[in-house]
Design a protein around this motif. Structure first.
Motif, mmCIF file in Angstrom:
data_model
loop_
_atom_site.group_PDB
_atom_site.id
_atom_site.type_symbol
_atom_site.label_atom_id
_atom_site.label_comp_id
_atom_site.label_asym_id
_atom_site.label_seq_id
_atom_site.Cartn_x
_atom_site.Cartn_y
_atom_site.Cartn_z
ATOM 1 N N ASN A 111 0.826 -1.212 0.000
ATOM 2 C CA ASN A 111 0.000 0.000 0.000
ATOM 3 C C ASN A 111 0.858 1.259 0.000
ATOM 4 N N LEU A 112 1.956 1.243 0.734
ATOM 5 C CA LEU A 112 2.864 2.400 0.747
ATOM 6 C C LEU A 112 3.501 2.609 -0.623
ATOM 7 N N ALA A 113 3.867 1.514 -1.285
ATOM 8 C CA ALA A 113 4.453 1.633 -2.627
ATOM 9 C C ALA A 113 3.430 2.215 -3.606
ATOM 10 N N LEU A 114 2.190 1.720 -3.556
ATOM 11 C CA LEU A 114 1.145 2.252 -4.439
ATOM 12 C C LEU A 114 0.823 3.700 -4.108
ATOM 13 N N LEU A 115 0.830 4.034 -2.818
ATOM 14 C CA LEU A 115 0.612 5.422 -2.398
ATOM 15 C C LEU A 115 1.702 6.321 -2.982
ATOM 16 N N ALA A 116 2.950 5.892 -2.884
ATOM 17 C CA ALA A 116 4.063 6.702 -3.412
ATOM 18 C C ALA A 116 3.932 6.884 -4.920
ATOM 19 N N LEU A 117 3.571 5.830 -5.635
ATOM 20 C CA LEU A 117 3.417 5.936 -7.093
ATOM 21 C C LEU A 117 2.259 6.865 -7.458
ATOM 22 N N ALA A 118 1.151 6.740 -6.752
ATOM 23 C CA ALA A 118 0.002 7.608 -7.030
ATOM 24 C C ALA A 118 0.339 9.070 -6.732
ATOM 25 N N LEU A 119 1.038 9.309 -5.629
ATOM 26 C CA LEU A 119 1.440 10.684 -5.307
ATOM 27 C C LEU A 119 2.431 11.226 -6.332
ATOM 28 N N PHE A 120 3.307 10.370 -6.834
ATOM 29 C CA PHE A 120 4.258 10.775 -7.873
ATOM 30 C C PHE A 120 3.515 11.230 -9.126
ATOM 31 N N VAL A 121 2.520 10.461 -9.549
ATOM 32 C CA VAL A 121 1.742 10.840 -10.739
ATOM 33 C C VAL A 121 0.973 12.135 -10.473
#
Length: 126
Positions: A105-115
């Motif tokens: 979930n943290l990895a997906l959160l970081a990717l979503a925030l990056f986009v």
């Protein structure tokens, strides 16, 4: 950087489309029986369907608006919405003391925030 943002958005779209479609297509009982979905027992079936629908809509929102050139600002909004979804997932897993899913979930959160950062900030769609 534009290509990196597209690749990350596409990866997120595929992952969230699959996860959301699974929540929409399967019953609560079948979801709870899956190895990584024990958390689903804490939610009513309607909430699970809502989460699934939001994930599918977020996945579509990452790709379709900019590809079609129709309201492309929806892409970073979709990324921000998926980030909020991941915050909810992190809180749910933390409450259940499930550490391993929190990493994903943290990895997906970081990717979503990056986009969201890239498309709202220095690399918006023209």
């Amino acid at each position: 950087m534009n290509i990196v943002l597209w690749v990350v958005a596409a990866l997120l779209a595929v992952l969230f489309l699959g996860a959301g479609a699974a929540k929409l297509a399967q019953s609560k009982e079948k979801l709870v029986a899956s190895p990584n979905m024990a958390w689903a027992e804490d939610f009513p079936p309607g909430a699970l369907k809502t989460i699934g629908a939001l994930e599918v809509l977020g996945a579509i929102g990452l790709i379709l608006p900019p590809v079609l050139g129709i309201v492309p600002v929806l892409a970073p909004l979709a990324a921000a919405g998926l980030a909020v979804t991941m915050i909810g997932a992190i809180l749910t897993h933390a409450r259940r003391k499930e550490i391993q899913p929190i990493v994903m979930n943290l990895a997906l959160l970081a990717l979503a925030l990056f986009v969201a950062w890239g498309r709202f900030g220095p690399y918006p769609f023209a």
